[in-house]
Design an enzyme around this catalytic site. Sequence first.
Site, PDB file in Angstrom:
ATOM      1  N   LYS A   1       0.839  -1.198   0.000  1.00  0.00           N
ATOM      2  CA  LYS A   1       0.000   0.000   0.000  1.00  0.00           C
ATOM      3  C   LYS A   1       0.874   1.248   0.000  1.00  0.00           C
ATOM      4  O   LYS A   1       1.609   1.503   0.949  1.00  0.00           O
ATOM      5  CB  LYS A   1      -0.893   0.033   1.253  1.00  0.00           C
ATOM      6  CG  LYS A   1      -1.910   1.180   1.173  1.00  0.00           C
ATOM      7  CD  LYS A   1      -2.508   1.533   2.503  1.00  0.00           C
ATOM      8  CE  LYS A   1      -1.807   2.647   3.211  1.00  0.00           C
ATOM      9  NZ  LYS A   1      -1.863   3.960   2.559  1.00  0.00           N
TER      10      LYS A   1
ATOM     11  N   CYS B   1      13.245  10.715   7.005  1.00  0.00           N
ATOM     12  CA  CYS B   1      13.265  10.110   8.344  1.00  0.00           C
ATOM     13  C   CYS B   1      14.630  10.251   9.000  1.00  0.00           C
ATOM     14  O   CYS B   1      14.721  10.396  10.207  1.00  0.00           O
ATOM     15  CB  CYS B   1      12.845   8.649   8.262  1.00  0.00           C
ATOM     16  SG  CYS B   1      13.768   7.723   7.032  1.00  0.00           S
TER      17      CYS B   1
ATOM     18  N   GLU C   1      10.027  14.897  15.976  1.00  0.00           N
ATOM     19  CA  GLU C   1      10.313  14.890  14.550  1.00  0.00           C
ATOM     20  C   GLU C   1       9.407  15.917  13.854  1.00  0.00           C
ATOM     21  O   GLU C   1       8.190  15.753  13.827  1.00  0.00           O
ATOM     22  CB  GLU C   1      10.027  13.483  13.995  1.00  0.00           C
ATOM     23  CG  GLU C   1      10.451  13.304  12.574  1.00  0.00           C
ATOM     24  CD  GLU C   1      10.244  11.876  12.079  1.00  0.00           C
ATOM     25  OE1 GLU C   1       9.240  11.237  12.457  1.00  0.00           O
ATOM     26  OE2 GLU C   1      11.077  11.407  11.293  1.00  0.00           O
TER      27      GLU C   1
ATOM     28  N   GLU D   1      10.598   0.703  10.103  1.00  0.00           N
ATOM     29  CA  GLU D   1      11.549   1.791   9.853  1.00  0.00           C
ATOM     30  C   GLU D   1      10.795   3.063  10.180  1.00  0.00           C
ATOM     31  O   GLU D   1       9.924   3.492   9.429  1.00  0.00           O
ATOM     32  CB  GLU D   1      11.994   1.729   8.384  1.00  0.00           C
ATOM     33  CG  GLU D   1      13.310   2.435   8.138  1.00  0.00           C
ATOM     34  CD  GLU D   1      13.113   3.886   7.771  1.00  0.00           C
ATOM     35  OE1 GLU D   1      13.113   4.712   8.714  1.00  0.00           O
ATOM     36  OE2 GLU D   1      12.956   4.195   6.599  1.00  0.00           O
TER      37      GLU D   1
HETATM   38  P1  NDP Z   1       2.100   7.511   8.865  1.00  0.00           P
HETATM   39  O1  NDP Z   1       2.944   6.685   9.718  1.00  0.00           O
HETATM   40  O2  NDP Z   1       0.739   7.824   9.303  1.00  0.00           O
HETATM   41  O3  NDP Z   1       1.977   6.855   7.402  1.00  0.00           O
HETATM   42  C1  NDP Z   1       2.873   5.926   6.827  1.00  0.00           C
HETATM   43  C2  NDP Z   1       2.085   4.887   6.045  1.00  0.00           C
HETATM   44  O4  NDP Z   1       1.271   4.117   6.928  1.00  0.00           O
HETATM   45  C3  NDP Z   1       1.124   5.476   5.027  1.00  0.00           C
HETATM   46  O5  NDP Z   1       1.010   4.616   3.913  1.00  0.00           O
HETATM   47  C4  NDP Z   1      -0.173   5.509   5.803  1.00  0.00           C
HETATM   48  O6  NDP Z   1      -1.308   5.565   4.980  1.00  0.00           O
HETATM   49  C5  NDP Z   1      -0.105   4.197   6.546  1.00  0.00           C
HETATM   50  N1  NDP Z   1      -0.914   4.133   7.758  1.00  0.00           N
HETATM   51  C6  NDP Z   1      -1.472   5.142   8.458  1.00  0.00           C
HETATM   52  N2  NDP Z   1      -2.136   4.662   9.530  1.00  0.00           N
HETATM   53  C7  NDP Z   1      -1.990   3.319   9.513  1.00  0.00           C
HETATM   54  C8  NDP Z   1      -2.421   2.257  10.364  1.00  0.00           C
HETATM   55  N3  NDP Z   1      -3.127   2.491  11.449  1.00  0.00           N
HETATM   56  N4  NDP Z   1      -2.083   0.996  10.040  1.00  0.00           N
HETATM   57  C9  NDP Z   1      -1.342   0.740   8.950  1.00  0.00           C
HETATM   58  N5  NDP Z   1      -0.904   1.697   8.108  1.00  0.00           N
HETATM   59  C10 NDP Z   1      -1.213   2.974   8.383  1.00  0.00           C
HETATM   60  O7  NDP Z   1       2.836   8.840   8.565  1.00  0.00           O
HETATM   61  P2  NDP Z   1       2.143  10.180   8.031  1.00  0.00           P
HETATM   62  O8  NDP Z   1       2.141  10.096   6.592  1.00  0.00           O
HETATM   63  O9  NDP Z   1       0.834  10.469   8.644  1.00  0.00           O
HETATM   64  O10 NDP Z   1       3.144  11.242   8.594  1.00  0.00           O
HETATM   65  C11 NDP Z   1       3.067  11.636   9.958  1.00  0.00           C
HETATM   66  C12 NDP Z   1       4.434  11.854  10.491  1.00  0.00           C
HETATM   67  O11 NDP Z   1       5.147  10.621  10.485  1.00  0.00           O
HETATM   68  C13 NDP Z   1       5.302  12.764   9.658  1.00  0.00           C
HETATM   69  O12 NDP Z   1       5.066  14.092   9.875  1.00  0.00           O
HETATM   70  C14 NDP Z   1       6.641  12.303  10.074  1.00  0.00           C
HETATM   71  O13 NDP Z   1       6.971  12.884  11.301  1.00  0.00           O
HETATM   72  C15 NDP Z   1       6.485  10.823  10.241  1.00  0.00           C
HETATM   73  N6  NDP Z   1       6.886  10.063   9.037  1.00  0.00           N
HETATM   74  C16 NDP Z   1       8.037   9.375   9.084  1.00  0.00           C
HETATM   75  C17 NDP Z   1       8.466   8.701   7.976  1.00  0.00           C
HETATM   76  C18 NDP Z   1       9.705   7.933   7.976  1.00  0.00           C
HETATM   77  O14 NDP Z   1      10.215   7.619   6.912  1.00  0.00           O
HETATM   78  N7  NDP Z   1      10.246   7.593   9.123  1.00  0.00           N
HETATM   79  C19 NDP Z   1       7.729   8.731   6.725  1.00  0.00           C
HETATM   80  C20 NDP Z   1       6.485   9.443   6.792  1.00  0.00           C
HETATM   81  C21 NDP Z   1       6.115  10.075   7.919  1.00  0.00           C
HETATM   82  P3  NDP Z   1      -1.821   6.994   4.434  1.00  0.00           P
HETATM   83  O15 NDP Z   1      -0.659   7.868   4.185  1.00  0.00           O
HETATM   84  O16 NDP Z   1      -2.457   6.591   3.166  1.00  0.00           O
HETATM   85  O17 NDP Z   1      -2.707   7.507   5.472  1.00  0.00           O
END
Ligand code: NDP
Length: 825
Positions: free
Chosen positions: A193, A301, A398, A267
């Site tokens: 996904k 990240c 973060e 990660e």
């Molecule tokens: P999320 O952790 O919410 O999203 C990452 C992925 O997980 C997306 O595909 C998201 O779907 C999906 N997801 C969301 N909720 C669930 C769940 N309950 N179960 C399974 N999968 C889920 O990150 P965000 O995009 O909301 O970003 C929020 C914050 O997270 C950022 O501001 C940043 O601080 C951090 N972040 C860190 C990253 C990293 O690489 N370490 C990458 C991205 C974010 P969808 O996006 O479609 O909702």
Amino acid sequence: MSSVPEIFDTLSYGPAPEDASAVREWLAAQAGGFRLFIGGQWRSSLGDAPRIPCVNPASGEGLSSLTQSCAQDVHEAVACAQAAFASWSKSGYERARVLYALGRLIQKHSRFFAVLESLDNGKPIRETRDLDIPLAARHFTYHAGWAQLLERELPDHEPLGVVGQIVPWNFPLLMLAWKIAPALAAGNCIVLKPAEDTSLTALFFAGLCADAGVPPGVVNILTGDGRVGELIVQHPGIAKIAFTGSTEVGRLIRRSTAGSGKSLTLELGGKSPFVVLEDADLDAAVEGLIDAIWFNQGQVCCAGSRLIVEESVLAALVGKIKTRLTHVRIGDPLDKAIDMGALISPAHRERVERFVREAQAQGATLWQPEIPLPKQGAFYPPTLLTDVSPANIVWREEVFGPVLAATSFRTLPEAVELANNTRYGLAATLYTESINRALELAVKLKAGVVWINTTNQLDAACGFGGVRESGFGREGGLEGMLDYLRERDAWIGGAAQASTAQVSPPHSQKLRGPLARSGGLLAATLAADAPSEPAPAEPARGRIDRTFKNYIGGKQTRPDSGLSRPVQDARGRLAGWVANGNRKDIRDAVEAAFRAEKWATATAHLRSQILYYIAENLALRREELNAGLRRFTGRTAAQTRAEVDAAIARLFAYGGWADKYDGLVHTPPVRNIALAVPEPIGVIGIVCPDEAPLLAFISLLAPAMAMGNRCVIIPSERMPLPAMDLCQVLETSDVPAGVVNIVTGDRDELTETLAQHDQVDCVWYFGTNDGSARVEAWAAATVKRTWVSQGRRRDWMSARHGEGRAFLRQATQIKNIWLPYGDSA
Ligand code: NDP
């Protein structure tokens, strides 16, 4: 338009827009928006949820729309993946060909991918063109090699089955490649996904799968929001979840997969330090910072978001940063001459703004360059915050935006303390011209990746991943491959056999009858807990012969409760007493282990010598141990002698391993070498099984010790005496105080405290399926690494399944230390 002399005068660039017409045509051809890629076909959802708009964050322009998958779609995708698994997992050579073809197709369509990614995500075309897309292709070609070499190089491993993969929006195609390439190479099938904000490159990639020869069902791509992620995580047909995203969602996933038997790699977020020593090349450090925190608008990240500068050069460095930032260009992501594009969404920009406002309210000083910002779109300027205290929100949380928080240090220990003062541990950057100081600091920094005089270097051959709340598992390299495989035939039994030999009953059933005072100690009367022969109703008091306390910090320590618990022999007679430890004892043991941190940096030679010494001292007590084991297990002399001999041999084996389980040196295709160093995890909590009470105890303790971990170990609840006999051996074998701590008592109660303790970095649990589930759920709070048996057993007598690399791997985490070389052109 400017004249040529004017341009020479101002040195300003004109616009250099990338041609997006091919991408726009492709988008326009998707009448009604995108469907789901299931079983090699484009399918409409079986549900009727509203569609998700795709928006260009740099302009607000609508690009297309996505399908919100439903539970039935997830089920269909998993079923297709399961059906494809048998044939896909068969031939490594066939998989290698397909992976190579995918890499080539990404290269062939690289400009298309780069433009599509920039439109969908808002990141500069320069970055997608020069970094995201080439690296994505490299992941496929690198892993093509693994697909073919696997049978020869890792013959004792097999693929897991169907893998659920969830990726974020910051590097949409690159994260897809990091996930899909190793999983496919290992022979798994995939349900992936993408993030709802950035699914377009994943959908274009899906369209290339058939051209590359990916059989239908091997790769399935489901779009939708976080609820689709949840459905994938919870689906019983999924064998592993690989997730990149926020720590918050990672924690939810850990909880929801607890006890499911699913393997998991996380990660997660980071708050990575960027340390500049006074002898650093400051101009190089400034360029490093540009790549560390302003690259991809800081939505990385591993972004170096905390600048820690030696005080003597703070003013000079801050001056240089300010000068450099006034030359940064922000604008249309498709313009080849811009440095920074848009944030992922207006909502995210507001989140970044809130962080900055709060940081100022908490005392930070804000500086932003006076550079033009586009009027429309989610743009945010590069931001520098100084006077930031360690308690300031931007130092702790973060931000995921182009915001650098700076502070200074005076001594190297202070720099290390500031750098490690975070719950995260993803990456760290160091700038210094002294190789000695660089390597000394690199070892001390708590991070999965350390870059020296360079930053944000990534390659498929070098594992990437964090420690602490940045998650566990690695992507890339050998360690990344191993995370998509499992050992063949390593375990005996399964959840269904959870009620056999090794399983202790729920603790509510274990202690029966009133507590009785005996010999000045309170004693609990142990119920007949499945001894190998019938137990008498009451223990025979005349045979009490041995009493053990806990072993904490190198000495026998009275339990906090003041209580002891009786231990029966195989015939149900009272054979001795052990401490009835409680949570305070576990806390004391963890404290002692935490303080023994010098063990982590003791030479491998020393650790090896000490393990040999323990083995020798154990050998001296061979007959005594043998008699004890016979008494507790009721087995024959030949059987127990074999167990004692195997325990001694195992210690010898790990004495051998201690200075031979080395790392690797990678040579990625940039002028760097990367040292992949296996480091100890820290404090490991070990919960031993009941079977093979001496051998299992040694088989778990020895690899942990050999790799430099300190242990808090709970021996077999039913037969703890063989392990307690070891205390005297440890005392006479030069084991430093606190390296091994043994607490006896109610296994479930003790395990709960151990698994929840902040200073325990990892838990190994060998017990019931239920117990394993609880350990995984407790570990979620601090995103602890776990290794649980799920009610299965190992053949401890077998050198293949009871010792070796699988154990050493569980006792270590790989840190990749990157070093650039050469400064000629
Ligand atoms: P999320 O952790 O919410 O999203 C990452 C992925 O997980 C997306 O595909 C998201 O779907 C999906 N997801 C969301 N909720 C669930 C769940 N309950 N179960 C399974 N999968 C889920 O990150 P965000 O995009 O909301 O970003 C929020 C914050 O997270 C950022 O501001 C940043 O601080 C951090 N972040 C860190 C990253 C990293 O690489 N370490 C990458 C991205 C974010 P969808 O996006 O479609 O909702």
